[in-house]
Design an enzyme around this catalytic site. Sequence first.
Site, PDB file in Angstrom:
ATOM      1  CD  GLU A  80      -1.322  -0.658 -22.601  1.00  0.00           C
ATOM      2  OE1 GLU A  80      -2.289  -1.292 -23.060  1.00  0.00           O
ATOM      3  OE2 GLU A  80      -0.214  -0.601 -23.173  1.00  0.00           O
ATOM      4  CE  LYS A 130       7.177   6.367 -24.317  1.00  0.00           C
ATOM      5  NZ  LYS A 130       8.477   5.715 -24.168  1.00  0.00           N
ATOM      6  NE  ARG A 189       7.104  -1.404 -29.575  1.00  0.00           N
ATOM      7  CZ  ARG A 189       6.414  -0.526 -30.306  1.00  0.00           C
ATOM      8  NH1 ARG A 189       6.861   0.722 -30.421  1.00  0.00           N
ATOM      9  NH2 ARG A 189       5.294  -0.872 -30.906  1.00  0.00           N
ATOM     10  NE  ARG A 219      12.383   2.502 -32.403  1.00  0.00           N
ATOM     11  CZ  ARG A 219      11.305   3.139 -31.955  1.00  0.00           C
ATOM     12  NH1 ARG A 219      10.916   2.990 -30.712  1.00  0.00           N
ATOM     13  NH2 ARG A 219      10.635   3.935 -32.738  1.00  0.00           N
ATOM     14  CD  GLU A 254       9.445  -0.099 -24.312  1.00  0.00           C
ATOM     15  OE1 GLU A 254      10.613  -0.036 -23.894  1.00  0.00           O
ATOM     16  OE2 GLU A 254       8.931   0.762 -25.037  1.00  0.00           O
ATOM     17  NE  ARG A 278       5.552   9.208 -34.958  1.00  0.00           N
ATOM     18  CZ  ARG A 278       6.404   8.671 -34.086  1.00  0.00           C
ATOM     19  NH1 ARG A 278       6.036   8.473 -32.839  1.00  0.00           N
ATOM     20  NH2 ARG A 278       7.624   8.338 -34.460  1.00  0.00           N
ATOM     21  CE  LYS A 322       6.322   9.782 -28.125  1.00  0.00           C
ATOM     22  NZ  LYS A 322       7.594   9.252 -28.649  1.00  0.00           N
TER      23      LYS A 322
END
Length: 514
Positions: free
Chosen positions: A209, A211, A216, A231, A260, A366, A372
Amino acid sequence: MLLDEVVTTVERVASTRSRLAKVDALASLLGGLAPDEVVPAVGFLIAKPRQGRVGVGWRTLRGGMGDPAGAAALTVLDVDAALERLAGASGSGSAAERASVLADLGSRATAREQDFVSRVILGELRTGALEGVLTDAIARAAERPGDLVRRAAMLSGDLGETARIALTGAPGELDAVGLRVGRPVQPMLAGTAPSAAAALEQVGEASVEFKLDGARIQAHRSGDEVRVFTRNLADVTHRVPEVVDVVRSLPADALILDGETLALDEGGAPRPFQETMSRFGAETGREMLLHPWFFDVLHVDGRDLIDEPLAVRLAELARVAGAHRIPGRVTDDPEVAERVSRDALAAGHEGVVVKGVGAPYAAGRRGASWIKVKPVLTFDLVVLAAEWGSGRRTGLLSNLHLGARDPEGEFGAPGTFVMVGKTFKGLTDELLRFQTERFPEIETRRTEHAVFVEPVTVVEIAIDGVQRSSRYPGGVALRFARVKGYRPDKGPGETDTIQSLRALLRGGDEGGTA
């Protein structure tokens, strides 16, 4: 409980590198709290008081607490009540009210307690007692499974309330904590990889996807009521009416969406991140519209989806978000993944995120299933100091001293920041003005050439790599560092670590010696 007991525990936690010793000390403290002390005390321990920001900055704190008391007498609830008064002060006379509350609190606090309360208010304790350690301590004190406590904290987004339930709640209450529309969830985070193909090799079949270089957001909808969170779980609904309108138009009655938002220029290309953040943080002015894109859905019309695989969530996202879904493609072909990455860069975006289609939504973690990929290495660091500029920058704070977080205490006290370089590159006139106005407000000391500041300002730095260095205590220095922009949406506890920078040395980015 006396505040002195909290301060003593914090000092004990800061003085050891042993995670087990930290957990033991914190669990002992938590076990001694009265039920109504749990939520405030947990807020103190992570420097996130339940009142949030209370309208007091470093400059006010520095001179506003007066002479300290000679003996410890303040309780946890005394401090909580003072913070409540500070947060509630508003309108005409609010500055005088805050000054009075702060002076009264300071006169009742010992020197150790004054320092502690100041750091709690500023959001910077640097004890090494990160939320993960405290979560384990809550589990220990409550004699509950760690996984259960962690899940409750992630889904509630409130470690203090989780602690209260774990320590004082009825049987089954902790197990019952789940998603609730309108209550933000800690967001899932991504690791990093050098290329889309490398990321795909790690996760297998994936959704690759775009970025976006935006802010966020997490959007919640219940009927016509919509709330939007950052976020950091701050409610910014009133700042983003155009996002609210989009969410309200979607074909569902109840939703929790992750995504986002960013501003676009006249040609439809993304504006620089700082412009998005300037608009995102504005209380007024709607000339620059924010456009939302969503990449995940956690709840739809009474059905929780966080434990479902991404493939299921994406199918629901396509149904409810339609044109507001972030572009991407599901594939197990490295060539296709690289093509999506090139398309993202050509459209002006940062890169891609590669997400394993079989993975659940790991709230607050995470995980290894989101990776990413950006063509330029970027790290979130803190500003330790700024030097006065010369030439056309005379009279402006310019060259930044940059620090990486050391959560393990490998190069000093746990939770402190290790200097890794300087840079003046990438600073626009607007950023120079911002620095010159802001940094004296959080100044700790100054020399003839520089202003040293509290390590609370997060800045995103692009680098070409790192190199070994004997100049800095962490043994590593940034190569060709330049400022991408400040990150007001992030706190110092979310910055990158010295260990992550040193790992680049092992990856071959050594260079020479600085």
